[in-house]
Every structure is written in C-alpha cells, then in structure tokens.
Design an enzyme around this catalytic site. Structure first.
Site, PDB file in Angstrom:
ATOM      1  N   VAL A 156       0.861  -1.186   0.000  1.00  0.00           N
ATOM      2  CA  VAL A 156       0.000   0.000   0.000  1.00  0.00           C
ATOM      3  C   VAL A 156       0.893   1.230   0.000  1.00  0.00           C
ATOM      4  O   VAL A 156       1.882   1.309   0.733  1.00  0.00           O
ATOM      5  CB  VAL A 156      -0.956   0.004   1.209  1.00  0.00           C
ATOM      6  N   ILE A 206       4.884  -1.083   2.945  1.00  0.00           N
ATOM      7  CA  ILE A 206       4.546   0.319   2.752  1.00  0.00           C
ATOM      8  C   ILE A 206       5.337   0.828   1.554  1.00  0.00           C
ATOM      9  O   ILE A 206       6.568   0.764   1.536  1.00  0.00           O
ATOM     10  CB  ILE A 206       4.886   1.154   4.003  1.00  0.00           C
ATOM     11  N   LYS A 207       4.640   1.329   0.544  1.00  0.00           N
ATOM     12  CA  LYS A 207       5.297   1.787  -0.677  1.00  0.00           C
ATOM     13  C   LYS A 207       5.703   3.248  -0.539  1.00  0.00           C
ATOM     14  O   LYS A 207       4.900   4.107  -0.172  1.00  0.00           O
ATOM     15  CB  LYS A 207       4.369   1.620  -1.890  1.00  0.00           C
ATOM     16  N   ILE A 208       6.966   3.501  -0.859  1.00  0.00           N
ATOM     17  CA  ILE A 208       7.529   4.846  -0.822  1.00  0.00           C
ATOM     18  C   ILE A 208       8.192   5.109  -2.173  1.00  0.00           C
ATOM     19  O   ILE A 208       8.966   4.275  -2.657  1.00  0.00           O
ATOM     20  CB  ILE A 208       8.577   4.978   0.306  1.00  0.00           C
TER      21      ILE A 208
END
Length: 479
Positions: A218, A249-251
């Site tokens: 996400v 966690i997408k960065i």
C-alpha cells in the site's frame, strides 16, 4: 452435501487445493441450493480438465465415458444458469480461453486449482510472481493464489479504478460519511480495509516462506513525493493502522524520499520502494536500505524486508519516441530494447551490492536481500511480444508483478527459464549504444519519475473528487 448441512457464516468455503479453491454465496435465497449448484458445476469443470489426460492414457476413452451421465446432463443446467444475474460462469471474450472464471455478476471468482507456469517460475527459477491489482471482493484473489501468485501490489491508480467503478465500497463509504469522516480519511479507511483483508489471504505464504513472500503493498499519499518527513510519518501511520505482518509500505524513489526510505527501514518497517527508472537512482535505493538496516539497532533483521520496484515498459515507451525522433537506422533498430537492457544491468548491480563484507555483516543478523521487483510489465506497444517484460527478466531472488494482461499471457504461453543474466554483454552494448546516440539515461529516469508521480497524483485527486460527489449525493438523498 454433508458439508452444506451447516454452512459457515463466512462468504466462502475453503477446499483442498486440488478440488475447488473457493466458493461464494451469491446474495439470493436459498443459499444452500445455490452453493450446491455452484459446487457441482465447479466439480464438473475440474473433471473436464482431467478428461484429456484420461483420453491420452487410453485412446478408446472419451470425455463422455469418463463423466457419469448425471454430470453430463448438468451441462445444459450450466448454460441456463449462465444467463442469471446472480450465478453465472462468465468467460472473458479473448482470442484464447480465459484463465479465470467469474462465478457471480457481483464479481466473485471460483476456480479449480491446477499447476501453472507461475508455480514453476518460483519453484524452478526462484522468481516470485505477484499480481498488480486489488479490488473488492478481495476474495477474488483466491483463484490467483491457487494459480501461483505469491503477493499483491497496489497504487493510487489501481484504487482509483477499483473504487470509482464499483459499488462494493458504497456501504462502508456511506457509514464513514454519516459518521462525519472527511473525504480523504474515508478514502484511507476504504484502502486499509482492502489491504488488511488481502494480507489475511496471503499470510500462509508469508509464514511458509519466513517473511520472504506473501506481501500486500500500500502506497503513501502521492502528495508526499517531495516531503521527506511527511513520508516517514505517513509510512509509520499506515503500518500502524493496517497492523499486518505482511504489509509493504510503498515509498517513491524520489530524491526527497531516499532519506525517508532509510528512516522507515531503520524503524523496523518493511518497504516497497516504487517508481525506480534509472540505475543511478536504484543504487541510491539500495544504499538507503543498507543504511536503514545498520541504523535500526535490531539484533534480528529477518523480519525487516524490502523490494525495489524497477519500472520497465514505461522506459521503452519514452525511449522509442526519442529513437524515432532521431530516425537513423541504428536508432530505429534499438526500439523495444532499452528497458530490458537496463533491467539486466540493474540485476548485475544488485548482485554486486548484496555481496562483500558489508552485506555479510548484516546477513549475520538475519538480514534479507532487497529483492528487485519488475514493475510496469504490461506491454504498451501491440507490435511487441505480450511477455516482453516478463520472459527476459527471469532470475533468482526477484519478483515480477503483473497486471491481468501480462499475467494471463505468461500463464498461457510463457517459458520458464533463467534469462535475466543470460546476455549481460549484449545489454551493456545496447546501453552504451543509446548513450552514443545522445540519450542521457539519468534524464530519462528523471522525466519518467516526474510523469509517474504526476500520474499517481492525478489518480488520487480524481478519486477524491469522485468520492466527494458520492458524499454529496448521499447527503442530498438523506434530506
């Protein structure tokens, strides 16, 4: 029938993987009869799949001789039921038979599990196939898992399509609006619910592989692509509210977010670094991961993992336009080759960076390599092979996330064979040839990064606008 005497309250039944992967209760009565009919039809489909093998063993055999007459008579029943809006076996109209079967107009999927090239991709070559899509009902993922999918990626564009084109989110959204939630807060609650539910489905894979696979990704708000501290806080918040071991966690790999990646990893949070378009930026991403592991202070690093999402097809889309503008025979001959060549060199860098004394010191604490994930694997140019961005990029310790088009194509006619480092010298030649034509790889990467961030921002803002319109409609209806 014995199983149906006291069906569970949940919307689906789990069966052995070699029989029926899932069963959904359509929203009509009586549930037992509908479910029973679906189970029969799914069983028929499974037996039909076995029939050719039986015929091969005995030339005198046929499908009719394998199946009892009572099962054969149900073929007409299947045809009648397919016209129902509540229970149908709808096949996508493509040039070849669809690989996935929908069992209801509301979107549920059901399918008999069987071994596919995706299983071979992981078992034989060590590459994990993931699915680049997510929508409700999340249980639509079950047939994909049965066919070998080992993780899921999502992004603002995927959620924009899912939420704006489906009624499946309406009830939760109505409740959120009526409780006084603002639009953006409501959006995140819709997203978090999907991510949590998907994580639950992939938990067995996560446990079986000891935190190597089974992840659901996400992304933080695309509004934060230039905000280092804001990205760190958003990543920590998402990790806390999703509260699942197997969430990524997408960065984005923008310059301001490289320090964010380090800090989030140092906090013990697993990260999917996205929007990587150049080798120079990829090396900065690797360094951020290693720095984060070293700064974490953890004695056990085995549960802090990461993937680096290296985008592929978008590179060729831009490069081909540049090559056509140059127009020389040498330039035109390089069309469709830049993306795979750069990816092969990225893998070479991966092998170099995850070796040597620095890495070995982290391995002693249980650290796992930050796997390369091939993203943007759908083919944009119809003149190219539909597996162009999957088949040449097969190699150990990598991930390939595929949308429907690429996934279906590879299952149908993909070849499982290690290819990523089979022609490194050729890849180096293509990379150099493009530079000699005056193409600056770093500038290409910067342009694609900017376009990618802008695209996600537009999807995000568009969805918030759609949700605001829905909220206004609900308020008008309540007066």
């Amino acid at each position: 029938i014995r199983r149906l005497r006291s069906p569970p309250n949940s919307r689906f039944l789990f069966h052995q993987p070699h029989t029926i992967s899932s069963c959904f209760y359509p929203p009509i009565k009586p549930k037992k009869i509908i479910t029973f009919l679906y189970l029969l039809m799914a069983s028929i489909s499974n037996l039909a799949n076995l029939a050719p093998a039986t015929a091969t063993n005995s030339r005198s055999s046929s499908t009719s001789s394998v199946l009892p007459r009572s099962f054969l008579n149900l073929r007409s029943l299947n045809a009648k039921l397919s016209s129902s809006s509540h229970l149908s076996l709808r096949h996508h109209q493509t040039s070849r038979p669809s690989l996935f079967v929908r069992c209801s107009a509301s979107g549920g999927n059901g399918s008999a599990a069987k071994r596919t090239t995706l299983h071979d991709l992981y078992d034989k070559e060590g590459q994990s196939p993931w699915y680049d899509n997510l929508c409700r009902p999340v249980t639509d993922l079950l047939p994909f898992i049965a066919r070998g999918v080992r993780g899921v990626t999502s992004n603002p564009a995927i959620f924009q399509k899912a939420i704006s084109t489906s009624n499946a989110y309406n009830d939760q959204f109505r409740t959120l609006v009526e409780s006084g939630k603002d639009i953006e807060s409501a959006y995140w609650e819709l997203v978090v619910k999907d991510i949590q539910d998907a994580c639950k489905l992939f938990e067995p894979i996560y446990d079986q592989t000891e935190a190597e696979d089974g992840y659901v990704s996400v992304e933080v708000s695309p509004r934060l692509a230039d905000d280092t501290n804001g990205t760190v806080e958003a990543a920590k918040y998402l990790h806390k509210v999703v509260d699942r071991r197997n969430v990524y966690i997408k960065i984005p790999a923008t310059a301001p977010c490289i320090p964010s990646i380090r800090d989030v990893i140092a906090s013990g949070i697993s990260v999917n670094v996205t929007l990587i378009f150049s080798i120079a930026r990829y090396e900065a991403v690797i360094d951020a991961y290693l720095d984060g592991l070293e700064a974490s202070g953890l004695d056990d690093l085995s549960r802090v993992t990461s993937v680096a999402s290296f985008f592929v097809s978008r590179v060729d889309t831009l490069m081909d336009k540049m090559l056509e503008k140059i127009g020389t025979p040498e330039a035109l001959d390089l069309r469709g080759k830049a993306a795979v060549a750069q990816a092969a060199l990225a893998y070479k860098l991966y092998q170099k960076k995850f070796s040597g004394p620095r890495w070995e010191a982290l391995v002693k604490k249980g650290a796992k390599k930050q796997r390369l994930l091939w993203a943007s694997t759908s083919v944009k140019n119809p003149a190219y092979s539909d597996t162009l961005y999957v088949a040449p990029l097969i190699g150990p310790d990598t991930v390939s996330t595929m949308p429907d088009q690429a996934l279906e194509a590879f299952i149908d006619h993909g070849t499982v064979k290690r290819t990523i480092d089979a022609n490194v010298s050729e890849a180096e030649g293509i990379y150099s040839a493009l530079e000699k034509l005056g193409i600056d790889w770093n500038k290409v990467g910067e342009q694609l990064e900017e376009e990618g961030v802008d695209s996600f921002k537009k999807s995000f803002e568009s969805l918030l606008g759609t949700l605001q319109d829905k909220a206004n409609t609900l308020k008008l209806a309540s007066h």
